[in-house]
Design an enzyme around this catalytic site. Structure first.
Site, PDB file in Angstrom:
ATOM      1  N   PHE A  21       0.827  -1.309   0.200  1.00 54.17           N
ATOM      2  CA  PHE A  21      -0.018  -0.191  -0.041  1.00 54.17           C
ATOM      3  C   PHE A  21       0.984   1.113  -0.006  1.00 54.17           C
ATOM      4  O   PHE A  21       2.015   1.360   0.658  1.00 54.17           O
ATOM      5  CB  PHE A  21      -0.895   0.023   1.245  1.00 54.17           C
ATOM      6  CG  PHE A  21      -1.938  -1.072   1.460  1.00 54.17           C
ATOM      7  CD1 PHE A  21      -3.256  -1.029   0.850  1.00 54.17           C
ATOM      8  CD2 PHE A  21      -1.556  -2.264   2.225  1.00 54.17           C
ATOM      9  CE1 PHE A  21      -4.057  -2.119   1.094  1.00 54.17           C
ATOM     10  CE2 PHE A  21      -2.645  -3.240   2.541  1.00 54.17           C
ATOM     11  CZ  PHE A  21      -3.579  -3.138   2.099  1.00 54.17           C
ATOM     12  N   ASP A  22       0.216   2.274  -0.649  1.00 47.33           N
ATOM     13  CA  ASP A  22       0.838   3.638  -0.478  1.00 47.33           C
ATOM     14  C   ASP A  22       0.437   4.016   0.811  1.00 47.33           C
ATOM     15  O   ASP A  22      -0.716   3.388   1.249  1.00 47.33           O
ATOM     16  CB  ASP A  22       0.504   4.540  -1.762  1.00 47.33           C
ATOM     17  CG  ASP A  22       1.200   5.827  -1.483  1.00 47.33           C
ATOM     18  OD1 ASP A  22       2.206   6.059  -0.900  1.00 47.33           O
ATOM     19  OD2 ASP A  22       0.418   6.860  -2.020  1.00 47.33           O
ATOM     20  N   GLY A  23       0.770   5.000   1.480  1.00 46.36           N
ATOM     21  CA  GLY A  23       0.402   5.822   2.514  1.00 46.36           C
ATOM     22  C   GLY A  23      -0.615   6.981   2.378  1.00 46.36           C
ATOM     23  O   GLY A  23      -1.779   6.832   2.198  1.00 46.36           O
ATOM     24  N   ASP A  25      -2.215   6.236  -5.199  1.00 49.89           N
ATOM     25  CA  ASP A  25      -2.982   6.945  -5.584  1.00 49.89           C
ATOM     26  C   ASP A  25      -2.467   7.924  -6.881  1.00 49.89           C
ATOM     27  O   ASP A  25      -3.096   8.587  -7.519  1.00 49.89           O
ATOM     28  CB  ASP A  25      -3.423   8.185  -4.642  1.00 49.89           C
ATOM     29  CG  ASP A  25      -2.442   8.946  -3.945  1.00 49.89           C
ATOM     30  OD1 ASP A  25      -2.627  10.038  -4.402  1.00 49.89           O
ATOM     31  OD2 ASP A  25      -1.300   8.512  -3.715  1.00 49.89           O
TER      32      ASP A  25
END
Length: 302
Positions: A161-163, A274
């Protein structure tokens, strides 16, 4: 036929995210839906090849056993019901247990996420993903040009996951966009002890945490946070996860370095980000999906 208990992980997925229907889709996109339906009917007994999210789905379903169904996968598709028959047959041939499906024949299917109690929606359709995110569901547009998942970790579901704007809100990204790197670093240092607001994928991380806790020795979950943050802004991200009482197995604070090569080494079954540039980098190495959330995507849509 099972119902959805509160602790079950429910994944809604489109047919093109699960299986490789790119050849068939080209006929559909040419403006001849009747020819598309005829081809699907002609290939009814020909199992479709695995798609980009196939590895993720097959591994998640391995958490089920003869006594407990911990994961449910539901097809949620703009396809027609005739094509739906081939999807179910392809699932059966591939060892993917599919019991439920919603086929809307060209209409947006996202409104059915609520009665399905979905924890995740994966689709190739960008509009459907945006609508699902706006309705509060973790959702990502699957890049069909992504590399398929590797085979080095058959007993681990590996998710990266990106943050900011994915696990966390895009609060910090908004500060960066308005004031630049110095303002961002100062903001995060001052707020290091204050948890970040949750982002669209926090509920999925929680669901995975519950699945791991109630799971089976035959299959494990390994998660990674892969973010452009660097020290000192890393501290707030770590403390936020601690506040949520959720841990990730690996954390990469890359300070703007390209994420693709790091993801190639981690070998996730899926990566969520995102920002399209990071998703495009990742797709060269691993299955990847775009989360159209946060200020970066608002600007793109304007």
């Amino acid at each position: 036929m099972s119902v959805f208990p509160d602790d079950k992980l429910v994944v809604a997925i489109s047919s093109r995210a699960l299986f490789n229907f790119e050849e068939e889709n080209r006929i559909f996109e040419s403006g001849d839906p009747q020819a598309y339906m005829a081809l699907q009917l002609q290939r009814m007994d020909q199992p479709a090849r695995p798609g980009i999210a196939f590895s993720l789905i097959k591994k998640l379903l391995a958490f089920n056993d003869t006594t407990t169904q911990r994961v449910e996968v539901v097809i949620l598709s703009r396809n027609d019901p005739v094509s739906g028959m081939r999807i179910f047959r392809s699932g059966n041939a591939s060892g993917i247990k599919l019991e439920r499906g919603v086929f809307t024949q060209g209409r947006s299917p996202f409104r059915y996420l609520h009665p399905l109690r979905a924890n995740l929606f994966l689709s190739v359709n960008a509009e459907d993903v945006r609508e699902a995110l706006a309705a509060g569901y973790p959702a990502a547009r699957v890049l069909t040009e992504s590399a398929l998942a590797g085979e080095n970790y058959p007993n681990e579901v590996r998710i990266a996951f990106d943050g900011d704007a994915v696990l966390f809100s895009d609060e910090a990204e908004q500060v960066f966009q308005q004031g630049g790197l110095d303002a961002f670093q100062l903001h995060e240092t001052h707020k290091a002890l204050q948890p970040l607001p949750e982002g669209p994928f926090k509920p999925l991380l929680e669901a995975l945490h519950r699945l791991q806790a109630s799971g089976t020795p035959a299959m494990k979950i390994r998660t990674a946070l892969v973010t452009a943050r660097s020290a000192p802004a890393h501290e707030r991200a770590i403390r936020t996860l601690m506040h949520w009482k959720i841990h990730v197995d690996e954390a990469m604070f890359l300070g703007g370095l390209p994420k693709g090569e790091f993801l190639r080494e981690f070998e996730p079954d899926f990566f969520f980000d995102d920002q399209t540039r990071y998703v495009d980098q990742a797709a060269q190495h691993v299955p990847a999906g775009h989360v159209a959330a946060g200020i970066k995507n608002v600007k793109k849509a304007a």
